[in-house]
Design a protein around this motif. Structure first.
Motif, PDB file in Angstrom:
ATOM      1  N   PHE A  54       0.822  -1.208   0.000  1.00 29.28           N
ATOM      2  CA  PHE A  54       0.000   0.000   0.000  1.00 29.28           C
ATOM      3  C   PHE A  54       0.856   1.258   0.000  1.00 29.28           C
ATOM      4  O   PHE A  54       1.820   1.357   0.752  1.00 29.28           O
ATOM      5  CB  PHE A  54      -0.914   0.000   1.229  1.00 29.28           C
ATOM      6  CG  PHE A  54      -1.745  -1.241   1.332  1.00 29.28           C
ATOM      7  CD1 PHE A  54      -2.802  -1.457   0.462  1.00 29.28           C
ATOM      8  CD2 PHE A  54      -1.443  -2.235   2.259  1.00 29.28           C
ATOM      9  CE1 PHE A  54      -3.553  -2.625   0.525  1.00 29.28           C
ATOM     10  CE2 PHE A  54      -2.186  -3.406   2.330  1.00 29.28           C
ATOM     11  CZ  PHE A  54      -3.250  -3.598   1.467  1.00 29.28           C
ATOM     12  N   CYS A  92      -3.571   6.105  -0.683  1.00 25.51           N
ATOM     13  CA  CYS A  92      -4.734   5.321  -0.245  1.00 25.51           C
ATOM     14  C   CYS A  92      -5.773   6.211   0.443  1.00 25.51           C
ATOM     15  O   CYS A  92      -5.449   7.030   1.298  1.00 25.51           O
ATOM     16  CB  CYS A  92      -4.258   4.237   0.715  1.00 25.51           C
ATOM     17  SG  CYS A  92      -5.580   3.378   1.557  1.00 25.51           S
ATOM     18  N   THR A  93      -7.033   6.044   0.050  1.00 25.88           N
ATOM     19  CA  THR A  93      -8.109   6.855   0.638  1.00 25.88           C
ATOM     20  C   THR A  93      -8.842   6.102   1.748  1.00 25.88           C
ATOM     21  O   THR A  93      -9.886   6.544   2.226  1.00 25.88           O
ATOM     22  CB  THR A  93      -9.141   7.259  -0.433  1.00 25.88           C
ATOM     23  OG1 THR A  93      -9.653   6.064  -1.025  1.00 25.88           O
ATOM     24  CG2 THR A  93      -8.514   8.136  -1.499  1.00 25.88           C
ATOM     25  N   LYS A  94      -8.339   4.948   2.114  1.00 27.07           N
ATOM     26  CA  LYS A  94      -8.910   4.153   3.209  1.00 27.07           C
ATOM     27  C   LYS A  94     -10.372   3.770   2.960  1.00 27.07           C
ATOM     28  O   LYS A  94     -11.197   3.790   3.868  1.00 27.07           O
ATOM     29  CB  LYS A  94      -8.777   4.910   4.532  1.00 27.07           C
ATOM     30  CG  LYS A  94      -7.337   5.280   4.833  1.00 27.07           C
ATOM     31  CD  LYS A  94      -7.254   6.179   6.041  1.00 27.07           C
ATOM     32  CE  LYS A  94      -5.802   6.593   6.252  1.00 27.07           C
ATOM     33  NZ  LYS A  94      -5.666   7.639   7.242  1.00 27.07           N
ATOM     34  N   CYS A  95     -10.673   3.442   1.715  1.00 22.94           N
ATOM     35  CA  CYS A  95     -12.058   3.116   1.360  1.00 22.94           C
ATOM     36  C   CYS A  95     -12.419   1.675   1.732  1.00 22.94           C
ATOM     37  O   CYS A  95     -13.577   1.286   1.645  1.00 22.94           O
ATOM     38  CB  CYS A  95     -12.277   3.334  -0.131  1.00 22.94           C
ATOM     39  SG  CYS A  95     -11.426   2.117  -1.160  1.00 22.94           S
ATOM     40  N   ARG A  96     -11.444   0.882   2.084  1.00 20.55           N
ATOM     41  CA  ARG A  96     -11.633  -0.512   2.522  1.00 20.55           C
ATOM     42  C   ARG A  96     -12.045  -1.489   1.425  1.00 20.55           C
ATOM     43  O   ARG A  96     -12.339  -2.657   1.693  1.00 20.55           O
ATOM     44  CB  ARG A  96     -12.701  -0.622   3.627  1.00 20.55           C
ATOM     45  CG  ARG A  96     -12.335   0.046   4.918  1.00 20.55           C
ATOM     46  CD  ARG A  96     -13.506  -0.128   5.892  1.00 20.55           C
ATOM     47  NE  ARG A  96     -13.477   0.915   6.900  1.00 20.55           N
ATOM     48  CZ  ARG A  96     -13.120   0.722   8.163  1.00 20.55           C
ATOM     49  NH1 ARG A  96     -12.786  -0.482   8.568  1.00 20.55           N
ATOM     50  NH2 ARG A  96     -13.113   1.716   9.006  1.00 20.55           N
ATOM     51  N   LYS A  97     -12.139  -1.030   0.195  1.00 18.86           N
ATOM     52  CA  LYS A  97     -12.614  -1.927  -0.876  1.00 18.86           C
ATOM     53  C   LYS A  97     -11.697  -3.145  -1.014  1.00 18.86           C
ATOM     54  O   LYS A  97     -12.166  -4.260  -1.226  1.00 18.86           O
ATOM     55  CB  LYS A  97     -12.661  -1.181  -2.210  1.00 18.86           C
ATOM     56  CG  LYS A  97     -13.794  -0.181  -2.307  1.00 18.86           C
ATOM     57  CD  LYS A  97     -14.266  -0.035  -3.759  1.00 18.86           C
ATOM     58  CE  LYS A  97     -15.586   0.708  -3.853  1.00 18.86           C
ATOM     59  NZ  LYS A  97     -15.453   2.162  -3.685  1.00 18.86           N
ATOM     60  N   CYS A  98     -10.405  -2.928  -0.896  1.00 20.01           N
ATOM     61  CA  CYS A  98      -9.462  -4.047  -1.050  1.00 20.01           C
ATOM     62  C   CYS A  98      -9.708  -5.116   0.013  1.00 20.01           C
ATOM     63  O   CYS A  98      -9.706  -6.313  -0.283  1.00 20.01           O
ATOM     64  CB  CYS A  98      -8.024  -3.543  -0.988  1.00 20.01           C
ATOM     65  SG  CYS A  98      -7.667  -2.559   0.473  1.00 20.01           S
ATOM     66  N   PRO A 105      -5.471   0.015   5.426  1.00 20.44           N
ATOM     67  CA  PRO A 105      -5.294  -1.428   5.185  1.00 20.44           C
ATOM     68  C   PRO A 105      -3.889  -1.934   5.535  1.00 20.44           C
ATOM     69  O   PRO A 105      -2.904  -1.236   5.332  1.00 20.44           O
ATOM     70  CB  PRO A 105      -5.530  -1.547   3.683  1.00 20.44           C
ATOM     71  CG  PRO A 105      -5.124  -0.215   3.125  1.00 20.44           C
ATOM     72  CD  PRO A 105      -5.368   0.809   4.195  1.00 20.44           C
ATOM     73  N   CYS A 147      -9.170  -1.645  -6.381  1.00 19.22           N
ATOM     74  CA  CYS A 147      -8.713  -0.381  -5.775  1.00 19.22           C
ATOM     75  C   CYS A 147      -9.013   0.789  -6.719  1.00 19.22           C
ATOM     76  O   CYS A 147      -8.554   0.798  -7.856  1.00 19.22           O
ATOM     77  CB  CYS A 147      -7.221  -0.452  -5.455  1.00 19.22           C
ATOM     78  SG  CYS A 147      -6.602   1.117  -4.804  1.00 19.22           S
ATOM     79  N   PRO A 148      -9.779   1.768  -6.252  1.00 17.35           N
ATOM     80  CA  PRO A 148     -10.185   2.862  -7.139  1.00 17.35           C
ATOM     81  C   PRO A 148      -9.107   3.933  -7.325  1.00 17.35           C
ATOM     82  O   PRO A 148      -9.254   4.793  -8.190  1.00 17.35           O
ATOM     83  CB  PRO A 148     -11.405   3.449  -6.428  1.00 17.35           C
ATOM     84  CG  PRO A 148     -11.209   3.128  -4.984  1.00 17.35           C
ATOM     85  CD  PRO A 148     -10.407   1.874  -4.922  1.00 17.35           C
ATOM     86  N   VAL A 149      -8.061   3.889  -6.535  1.00 15.48           N
ATOM     87  CA  VAL A 149      -7.051   4.947  -6.603  1.00 15.48           C
ATOM     88  C   VAL A 149      -5.792   4.443  -7.310  1.00 15.48           C
ATOM     89  O   VAL A 149      -5.101   3.570  -6.783  1.00 15.48           O
ATOM     90  CB  VAL A 149      -6.672   5.433  -5.187  1.00 15.48           C
ATOM     91  CG1 VAL A 149      -5.726   6.623  -5.269  1.00 15.48           C
ATOM     92  CG2 VAL A 149      -7.906   5.760  -4.383  1.00 15.48           C
ATOM     93  N   ALA A 185      -2.357   3.374  -5.456  1.00 15.61           N
ATOM     94  CA  ALA A 185      -2.471   3.129  -4.012  1.00 15.61           C
ATOM     95  C   ALA A 185      -2.002   1.718  -3.687  1.00 15.61           C
ATOM     96  O   ALA A 185      -1.433   1.462  -2.634  1.00 15.61           O
ATOM     97  CB  ALA A 185      -3.900   3.343  -3.542  1.00 15.61           C
ATOM     98  N   ILE A 186      -2.248   0.812  -4.607  1.00 17.62           N
ATOM     99  CA  ILE A 186      -1.715  -0.549  -4.438  1.00 17.62           C
ATOM    100  C   ILE A 186      -0.584  -0.752  -5.433  1.00 17.62           C
ATOM    101  O   ILE A 186      -0.763  -0.655  -6.632  1.00 17.62           O
ATOM    102  CB  ILE A 186      -2.820  -1.616  -4.613  1.00 17.62           C
ATOM    103  CG1 ILE A 186      -3.771  -1.564  -3.418  1.00 17.62           C
ATOM    104  CG2 ILE A 186      -2.192  -3.004  -4.754  1.00 17.62           C
ATOM    105  CD1 ILE A 186      -4.807  -2.659  -3.377  1.00 17.62           C
TER     106      ILE A 186
HETATM  107  S1  SF4 Z   1      -8.880  -0.178  -2.120  1.00 15.37           S
HETATM  108 FE1  SF4 Z   1      -7.107   1.117  -2.531  1.00 15.37          FE
HETATM  109  S2  SF4 Z   1      -7.701   3.101  -1.752  1.00 15.37           S
HETATM  110 FE2  SF4 Z   1      -9.165   1.650  -0.922  1.00 15.37          FE
HETATM  111  S3  SF4 Z   1      -8.300   1.111   1.080  1.00 15.37           S
HETATM  112 FE3  SF4 Z   1      -7.540  -0.371  -0.374  1.00 15.37          FE
HETATM  113  S4  SF4 Z   1      -5.578   0.463  -1.060  1.00 15.37           S
HETATM  114 FE4  SF4 Z   1      -6.657   2.108  -0.078  1.00 15.37          FE
END
Ligand code: SF4
Ligand code: SF4
Ligand code: SF4
Ligand code: SF4
Lengths: 296, 290
Positions: free
Chosen positions: B65, B70-76, B93, B110-112, B115-116
């Motif tokens: 990460f 990372c916007t901390k959206c938790r999608k991952c 995450p 991951c939408p950003v 970020a990953i």
């Molecule tokens: S999906 Fe991407 S942006 Fe969202 S929490 Fe995980 S790493 Fe961060």
């Protein structure tokens, strides 16, 4: 206390020795036995279990399914599956091979047609409980053919066993670990207080047990070694040298004895079927050492 | 063409049959590559008396990460079927590496951008070992402490495909889980090594089920055939439309050559003939099936 008995690979007599040890320990100690080899469980058979008192289905494995109606045959899922589990059938349809799918859902995420790929929960196997004719309970599991993640089944077995320990006020849990070193074995060894390794004096068995020991080291559990078929390969000293180098105490040596396979076909622990056999005598001695050194 | 040697339970002599059959097939002129896909306990090289060579690491993806993006959206974390990503209260995450299967689902959702990041770890190795018997051995070996053998089976099988010459013979792990089906996949023939003991019979049924589900013609080799009731194996084989092609009695000679790491088929022991006979049948099958 939780004791795990492991060998790396199967076929070195781990289950027969375990069955015999359980038989020898049953009068002085209270315990639940766990057969953690969910892919080829056989402790139940060796302990003469013919009926299971309780059986729980384990739903937990996931597999992807493709709806052929809405699929536009773009092939993206086929390209992106990390394990190559999607194939094209004779009619040109994209199909998931349910016998190899790992259930990661990558295909579902990349499919452009929403709802075409669904991840479905399927049965991964069963977990069973029996009270053996020797009085102690046994938990066993059987993974269904072609299912992933036998480790999850083992974890659930051990949870059930832990509950039984509380309910029945039992002192110990004795786990007959799976073969290999993967998720099943990690689940078998995780949480154990002591690991007993079983190996035979062959280069192949040495290699397997060394790998199992590395997993044991991850958990920082004290380990002991039992050498089975100790006399089949005179001149091979690798096992003893390795144990000495690693500081693994040897609990005992069991000579090769045809009484062992014979007792197996009678579905009895060898110490019960042939108490006078030389293998049985060696196992009795080992049980004494275990009582003294491990169980106290 | 590909064929598989498997068996429901461990210790039935699957590797002994696979290695001896490979040597015997080569002896009668069949070109082949042997792949040891028992990645948790690969032993074919030991039985063949060779040292593993040409090591290649198997790198597996894992997310790293970039917390500045990372916007901390938790999608991952939500999409990870292995629950390898845990999130803090605020959504940050974290990865638990040994649980990660490397599937990349997190990266996909991951939408950003950025970020990953791609990171890798070595989960095991594959080997390509020349043998003095005229064929190459490909081996997959999972690293101790790694939980998931599937990626290693896939990687070893891929490498075997790359270097193969003629027939590909795969030796699978014990059991009938999905890594065994992955190893067997694509085979035109499944050779199930069994034992006539009550324990062996239980597991034989499972491997025959697998053959049937995968629609692969199955042959049965009964090992230690004098230690139990072969009739029971025969009944099962009939039930699943499989054929018993060889019976190998319990033999001190096999044990002896096994511990010496020397294929018995190259000796003068009478047991050698059983493997030669089996190789001839396989060669016939290959000739008819190509
Ligand atoms: S999906 Fe991407 S942006 Fe969202 S929490 Fe995980 S790493 Fe961060
Ligand atoms: S769920 Fe994962 S393993 Fe199964 S088919 Fe889809 S991508 Fe492949
Ligand atoms: S990605 Fe979706 S639409 Fe494309 S082939 Fe796969 S299932 Fe069909
Ligand atoms: S690669 Fe797959 S298993 Fe690993 S963290 Fe991402 S989603 Fe989870």
């Amino acid at each position: 206390m939780q004791i795990a008995i492991a060998s790396g690979k199967g076929g070195v007599g781990k289950s027969t020795i375990t069955a015999s040890l359980l038989y020898l320990l049953k009068d002085e100690y209270s315990f639940v036995a766990v057969d953690a080899d969910a892919e080829a469980p056989n402790l139940g058979l060796l302990l003469g279990v013919t009926e299971w008192e309780e059986e729980r289905e384990h739903i937990g494995a996931k597999v992807a399914r493709i709806n052929t109606e809405s699929c536009v045959r773009c092939g993206i899922c086929y390209e992106r599956c990390p394990y190559g589990c999607i194939y094209i059938d004779e009619e040109g349809n994209y199909v998931v091979n349910e016998l190899t799918c790992e259930g990661c859902n990558v295909c579902g995420l990349v499919c452009p047609v929403t709802g075409t790929i669904t991840l479905e929960e399927v049965r991964s196997g069963v977990i069973r409980k029996a009270t053996t004719k020797y009085g102690f309970p046994l938990i066993s599991a059987q993974l269904d053919v072609g299912r992933p993640e036998s480790g999850k089944l083992v974890t659930e077995e051990k949870e059930w066993a832990a509950k039984l320990m509380k309910e029945l006020n039992l002192e110990h849990m004795i786990v007959d670990s799976a073969a290999g070193i993967g998720c099943q074995v990690i689940a078998s060894l995780g949480g154990a207080d002591v690991a007993i390794l079983i190996a035979e004096p062959t280069p192949a068995s040495l290699s397997d047990v060394q790998r199992a020991y590395k997993v044991v080291q991850h958990f920082r559990e004290p380990a002991y070694l039992i050498i089975n078929k100790a006399d089949i390969n005179p001149g091979f000293t690798g096992l003893e040298e390795w144990a000495e180098k690693e500081g693994i105490p040897i609990l005992g040596r069991i000579p090769y004895d045809r009484a062992v396979p014979e007792s197996m076909s009678m579905l009895k622990p060898v110490v019960e079927a042939f108490p006078e056999a030389k293998a049985s005598k060696a196992i009795v001695e080992i049980a004494e050492v275990i009582k003294r050194e491990i169980l106290g | 063409m590909q064929i598989a040697v498997s068996g429901g339970k461990g210790g039935t002599g699957k590797s002994t049959v696979a290695t001896n059959l490979a040597v015997a097939l080569r002896k009668i002129g069949v070109k082949l590559t042997l792949a040891d896909l028992d990645v948790e306990a690969p032993n074919d090289h030991i039985l063949l008396g060779v040292e593993l060579a040409n090591e290649e690491p198997v790198n597996q993806f894992m997310p790293r990460f970039d917390y500045s993006k990372c916007t901390k959206c938790r999608k991952c974390a939500e999409v990870c079927e292995e629950h390898a990503i845990v999130t803090l209260k605020d959504g940050t995450p974290f990865l638990m590496p040994t649980l990660c299967s490397g599937c990349r689902a997190c990266e996909i959702v991951c939408p950003v951008p950025g970020a990953i990041q791609e990171a890798f770890r070595v989960i095991g190795h594959t080997y390509v070992t020349p043998t003095p018997y005229g064929f190459t051995l490909v081996t997959g070996k999972l690293r101790e402490g790694e939980e998931r053998s599937m990626p290693l089976v896939v990687a070893a099988k891929r490498r075997a495909e790359e270097v193969r010459e003629g027939l590909l013979m795969v030796d699978t792990a014990a059991g009938t889980g999905n890594t065994v089906s992955k190893a067997v996949e694509g085979s035109k023939l499944l050779i199930a090594v069994t034992e006539p003991t009550p324990l062996g019979i239980h597991d034989t049924e499972l491997i025959l089920q697998l053959g049937k589900l995968m629609k692969i013609p199955t042959w049965v080799v009964v090992n230690r055939s004098d230690l139990g009731d072969v009739g029971k194996v025969r009944e099962l084989a009939e039930k699943y439309g499989a054929e018993i092609v060889a019976e190998i009695p319990y033999s001190e000679n096999i044990v002896k050559t096994y511990v010496e790491g020397k294929p018995i088929v190259l000796t003068d022991y009478p047991e050698a003939e059983i493997f030669t006979g089996l190789a001839e049948r396989v060669a016939e099958f290959l000739g008819g099936g190509e």
